[in-house]
Write a protein that holds these residues in place. Structure first.
Motif, PDB file in Angstrom:
ATOM      1  N   THR A 209       0.848  -1.377  -0.101  1.00 22.83           N
ATOM      2  CA  THR A 209       0.121  -0.005   0.040  1.00 22.83           C
ATOM      3  C   THR A 209       1.040   1.105  -0.008  1.00 22.83           C
ATOM      4  O   THR A 209       0.415   2.463  -0.546  1.00 22.83           O
ATOM      5  CB  THR A 209      -0.988   0.122   1.258  1.00 22.83           C
ATOM      6  OG1 THR A 209      -1.782  -1.377   1.210  1.00 22.83           O
ATOM      7  CG2 THR A 209      -1.808   1.358   1.223  1.00 22.83           C
ATOM      8  N   ILE A 212       1.417   2.684  -3.619  1.00 22.66           N
ATOM      9  CA  ILE A 212       0.216   3.056  -4.339  1.00 22.66           C
ATOM     10  C   ILE A 212       0.564   4.559  -4.920  1.00 22.66           C
ATOM     11  O   ILE A 212       0.300   4.896  -5.824  1.00 22.66           O
ATOM     12  CB  ILE A 212      -1.171   2.881  -3.440  1.00 22.66           C
ATOM     13  CG1 ILE A 212      -1.359   1.243  -3.343  1.00 22.66           C
ATOM     14  CG2 ILE A 212      -2.212   3.407  -4.124  1.00 22.66           C
ATOM     15  CD1 ILE A 212      -2.878   1.219  -2.498  1.00 22.66           C
ATOM     16  N   TYR A 219      -3.096  10.787  -5.519  1.00 19.32           N
ATOM     17  CA  TYR A 219      -3.466   9.572  -4.120  1.00 19.32           C
ATOM     18  C   TYR A 219      -2.896  10.030  -2.933  1.00 19.32           C
ATOM     19  O   TYR A 219      -1.787  10.648  -2.914  1.00 19.32           O
ATOM     20  CB  TYR A 219      -2.847   8.215  -4.599  1.00 19.32           C
ATOM     21  CG  TYR A 219      -3.312   7.207  -3.650  1.00 19.32           C
ATOM     22  CD1 TYR A 219      -4.707   6.422  -3.613  1.00 19.32           C
ATOM     23  CD2 TYR A 219      -2.531   6.933  -2.590  1.00 19.32           C
ATOM     24  CE1 TYR A 219      -5.234   5.385  -2.745  1.00 19.32           C
ATOM     25  CE2 TYR A 219      -2.994   5.848  -1.836  1.00 19.32           C
ATOM     26  CZ  TYR A 219      -4.373   5.264  -1.692  1.00 19.32           C
ATOM     27  OH  TYR A 219      -4.677   4.349  -0.887  1.00 19.32           O
ATOM     28  N   LEU A 221      -2.346   9.392   0.952  1.00 17.80           N
ATOM     29  CA  LEU A 221      -2.346   8.390   2.066  1.00 17.80           C
ATOM     30  C   LEU A 221      -1.832   9.022   3.116  1.00 17.80           C
ATOM     31  O   LEU A 221      -0.880   9.787   3.003  1.00 17.80           O
ATOM     32  CB  LEU A 221      -1.313   7.334   1.563  1.00 17.80           C
ATOM     33  CG  LEU A 221      -0.936   6.155   2.006  1.00 17.80           C
ATOM     34  CD1 LEU A 221      -0.160   4.902   1.238  1.00 17.80           C
ATOM     35  CD2 LEU A 221       0.445   6.621   2.999  1.00 17.80           C
ATOM     36  N   HIS A 352      -7.508   9.044   1.064  1.00 12.79           N
ATOM     37  CA  HIS A 352      -8.073   7.689   0.322  1.00 12.79           C
ATOM     38  C   HIS A 352      -7.881   6.694   1.302  1.00 12.79           C
ATOM     39  O   HIS A 352      -8.613   5.706   1.295  1.00 12.79           O
ATOM     40  CB  HIS A 352      -7.468   7.608  -0.925  1.00 12.79           C
ATOM     41  CG  HIS A 352      -7.620   8.632  -2.060  1.00 12.79           C
ATOM     42  ND1 HIS A 352      -6.747   9.615  -2.382  1.00 12.79           N
ATOM     43  CD2 HIS A 352      -9.037   9.211  -2.748  1.00 12.79           C
ATOM     44  CE1 HIS A 352      -7.325  10.271  -3.203  1.00 12.79           C
ATOM     45  NE2 HIS A 352      -8.538  10.038  -3.224  1.00 12.79           N
ATOM     46  N   THR A 353      -6.773   6.499   2.005  1.00 10.19           N
ATOM     47  CA  THR A 353      -6.624   5.427   2.772  1.00 10.19           C
ATOM     48  C   THR A 353      -5.629   5.691   4.160  1.00 10.19           C
ATOM     49  O   THR A 353      -5.001   6.817   4.143  1.00 10.19           O
ATOM     50  CB  THR A 353      -5.908   4.109   2.414  1.00 10.19           C
ATOM     51  OG1 THR A 353      -6.108   3.026   3.003  1.00 10.19           O
ATOM     52  CG2 THR A 353      -4.371   4.473   1.909  1.00 10.19           C
ATOM     53  N   THR A 416      -7.576   3.020  -4.155  1.00 17.03           N
ATOM     54  CA  THR A 416      -6.743   2.005  -3.534  1.00 17.03           C
ATOM     55  C   THR A 416      -6.874   0.643  -4.085  1.00 17.03           C
ATOM     56  O   THR A 416      -5.679   0.078  -4.277  1.00 17.03           O
ATOM     57  CB  THR A 416      -7.049   1.915  -1.881  1.00 17.03           C
ATOM     58  OG1 THR A 416      -7.190   3.018  -1.389  1.00 17.03           O
ATOM     59  CG2 THR A 416      -6.302   0.997  -1.086  1.00 17.03           C
ATOM     60  N   ALA A 442      -9.117  -2.691   0.613  1.00 17.10           N
ATOM     61  CA  ALA A 442      -9.057  -1.024   0.364  1.00 17.10           C
ATOM     62  C   ALA A 442     -10.465  -0.530   0.889  1.00 17.10           C
ATOM     63  O   ALA A 442     -10.162   0.695   1.303  1.00 17.10           O
ATOM     64  CB  ALA A 442      -9.522  -1.079  -0.959  1.00 17.10           C
TER      65      ALA A 442
END
Length: 704
Positions: A209, A212, A219, A221, A352-353, A416, A442
């Motif tokens: 991850t 990513i 993205y 994170l 996003h994560t 993700t 995800a």
């Protein structure tokens, strides 16, 4: 050294693009260069798996580093050498500025200490990152001895950035198809520099991850967790397309655009901008910076003045936590370590994560691989190529998210999912089950963000993180590990209304943990105990990967009570840690028996060798036998080459299907004072399922 079958396969399939990942450590010495610089050189001279050729290649790279790398304290000597002996190839970091007075680009050498060196505009156009924080290069430098005012006596004859030349995606995916999913994930782990044997599936997914942001544009994170888990490694060492900056040192002009010069900042030149040491309540970032970041993270654009600019850089925010998970859940939230200006629902909603750093293993020396992996820059170019692809459409092919999820929730899950597919299945060949594993993972990452947002902002509506599997029509709800382990703390209404409540003690948490997990897992309920019995019930118990607080005492004690004959069948009681697991189970047997009673405990196991136990097994079993005999337990062990089941059968009627067996814990950190090594409740589990059944006519008699 002996290479594994996976090493041999990597070398065969990706000849010329792989390197033994421990080699850079042998030559790095005191040279402060990123790993990708060293691996670039190793990829030129030491890609063979022939030990003699590798040794020769290492010596050649060492010689290049010795003769060409610019040490700051040797700068004057190198300049003198160039003057006296002519042009010289160097290894240095070069930064370029534009001199608008004289309409020319000028290069500065980080270690050599020279500046205002005229550089060809075509070279700058081909390598725009020279204009930001600089690039590691292989320049050939000459001294011209000019005395003309305003003209540097130094010149750059040629310049080659340290990067891989070209990437063939079709060829890459063709060779990827020769690996199983498990093999390919291990290839990526070794390419990062980690030994996959020390990591479970979930741990590996956390590591991937982190990559990513390199394969997904824009993205966002965040990873917060304890120190020492290698949070910034992939951003600082893994790719020439990523840059790490201190979270407190960034400014609006540096990150976005300088209004005075009109020059775009880091987001315009780098694929990934990572903010190290991002956590810290004492930090006071500029409000303007936070506002521009929020707009960029949401809309991929930013503005200062009248112009609107767009960029594709992904953001990775990493920082350390000062408290454990239950403390954060009791007193605040899982974003509690962020500076006040960033502890803002509108900012947090852009993530996003969220990688839970407390689940990521602390990196230890034995975790680094000596196997083969991709040359860092080759893989970095592959990841960069895949930024142009979008695999998120595969989600809608198999799954339908719950309607209560917002567009940002869906975007977080889909981006993700797309990133993980690119990393693991770049050839787009996978089963629905494999897709579902990544899709669920995800969802967890975005759910961790959204659940905390609902805690921080009471006006937000809590969505259902569920999805429908289209083929079967079955709806499935996703939980994250924190809510399984600490449901009372996770789902309380606010942080303030429990300020005066006491957290459960460690012993209480460990004792209650499995009851909570059991209630939240899939069980086969039994409304009443088997006839004539009270207490333990028949059930199916699922244990999540990385779950903690799991002990043999909590799993087995109630079901072993009253038995005088106990049979364990487990083919994999072979190594030291597995023998220790067996001893821990025997300790539980002893804890539930009456002092005056005697227990016969038999083991049927297998061996790596056919026909008999190995000597090490024999010695281990004999020692265990001698240790437990004085405590009323007769231990009998036999070898069965056909043993494959993993179960505990007792003559009190209970049968426990062990699933993967007693070896249900991930490898703990070793050491006399390691809590994981010495106490089961601190260890992370593998994923497993236990089935408890009662046979009224049972009285299972163990083999002798």
């Amino acid at each position: 050294m002996a290479y594994t079958p996976l090493d041999e396969k990597i070398i065969t399939e990706f000849t010329g693009n792989v390197v033994r990942k421990d080699l850079s450590a042998h030559i790095k010495s005191n040279a402060p260069v990123p790993t990708y610089v060293l691996e670039y050189l190793l990829g030129q001279y030491a890609t063979s798996h022939d030990e003699t050729q590798i040794a020769e290649g290492i010596e050649r790279v060492k010689l290049i580093m010795q003769n060409n790398f610019v040490q700051r304290n040797q700068a004057e000597l190198i300049k003198s050498t160039i003057r006296e002996k002519g042009p010289k190839l160097l290894i240095d970091r070069i930064h370029v500025t534009f001199n608008d007075q004289d309409d020319r680009y000028e290069a500065s050498f980080n270690n050599l200490g020279i500046s205002e060196v005229i550089i060809d505009p075509a070279t700058v156009r081909a390598n725009p990152k020279l204009l930001t924080t600089g690039v590691w290069c292989l320049p050939r430098v000459s001294y011209n001895g000019t005395t003309e005012k305003g003209v540097s006596p130094w010149s750059i004859d040629s310049l080659k950035p340290v990067q891989h030349s070209g990437f063939d995606f079709e060829e890459f995916t063709k060779h990827r198809a020769e690996f199983t999913t498990e093999e390919w994930i291990d290839v990526l782990m070794q390419s990062i520099g980690l030994n996959p044997e020390f990591f479970g599936t979930r741990q590996k997914l956390f590591q991937l991850t982190r990559l990513i942001p390199f394969v997904e544009r824009n993205y966002n994170l965040i990873e917060l967790g304890p120190k020492g888990t290698g949070k910034t490694h992939v951003y600082s060492e893994f790719s020439p397309h990523g840059i790490v900056i201190s979270g407190g040192d960034v400014t609006v002009p540096k990150l976005f655009i300088n209004n005075t010069t009109g020059r775009i900042g880091l987001v315009g030149y780098w694929d990934v901008v990572a903010f190290d040491e991002f956590a810290g309540r004492t930090r006071r970032p500029q409000r303007e910076l936070v506002d521009i970041m929020k707009n960029y993270m949401a809309n991929k654009s930013f503005s200062r003045g009248s112009d609107v600019q767009s960029a594709e850089a992904s953001f990775a925010f990493v920082g350390n936590t000062a408290h454990n998970v239950p403390h954060m859940l009791k007193h605040s939230d899982l974003f509690s370590e962020l500076p006040a200006n960033y502890h803002d629902p509108a900012f947090i909603d852009r993530f996003h994560t969220y990688i839970p750093g407390w689940e990521v293993e602390t990196v230890r020396n034995e975790m680094f691989t000596q196997g083969f992996g991709f040359v860092v820059d080759y893989l970095a170019e592959g990841l960069r190529y895949m930024r142009n692809l979008d695999y998120s459409q595969h989600a809608s092919t198999y799954f339908e998210l719950d309607n209560s999820l917002s567009k940002r929730d869906r975007d977080g899950v889909n981006k993700t999912f797309s990133g993980l597919l690119k990393l693991i299945y770049p050839h787009e060949i996978f089963t629905s089950e494999q897709a579902e594993e990544l899709f669920t993972f995800a969802i967890e990452g975005r759910k961790r963000v959204k659940d905390q947002l609902c805690r921080i902002d009471s006006t937000m509506t809590q969505p259902r993180f569920a999805y429908r599997e289209k083929a079967s029509g079955e709806e499935r709800t996703v939980q994250i590990l924190e809510e399984v382990e600490y449901p009372d703390l996770y789902w309380r209404e606010s942080a303030q209304n429990q300020e005066d409540q006491m957290l459960p003690s460690l012993d209480e948490a460990a004792a209650n943990h499995l009851q909570v997990a059991s209630a939240l897992s899939s069980e086969i309920p039994a409304s009443t105990p088997p006839e004539g019995k009270s207490g333990p019930q028949e059930k199916r118990l699922e244990i999540r990967e990385n779950q903690t607080g799991v002990t043999y005492q909590a799993l087995f004690a109630d079901y072993l009570r009253g038995a005088t004959l106990i049979q364990l069948e487990d083919a994999y009681i072979r190594r030291y840690h597995q023998g220790r697991n067996l001893l821990d189970l025997l300790a539980v047997v002893h804890s539930v028996k009456a002092p005056e009673s005697e227990i016969v405990f038999t083991l049927r196991s297998g061996s790596d060798e056919y026909g008999a136990f190995t000597q090490e097994q024999e010695e281990m079993f004999e020692e265990i036998k001698n240790q437990v005999q004085p405590h009323g337990i007769t231990f009998i062990y036999t070898y069965d080459p056909d043993a494959h089941d993993r179960s505990i059968k007792c003559n009190n009627g209970w049968i426990i299907d062990l699933g993967i067996g007693l070896d249900m814990f991930q490898r703990p950190a070793m050491g006399s004072f390691s809590l994981e090594f010495n106490y089961q409740q601190f260890r992370k589990t593998k994923r497993l399922v236990l089935n408890y059944t009662f046979e009224a006519e049972g009285n299972t008699v163990p083999h002798a």
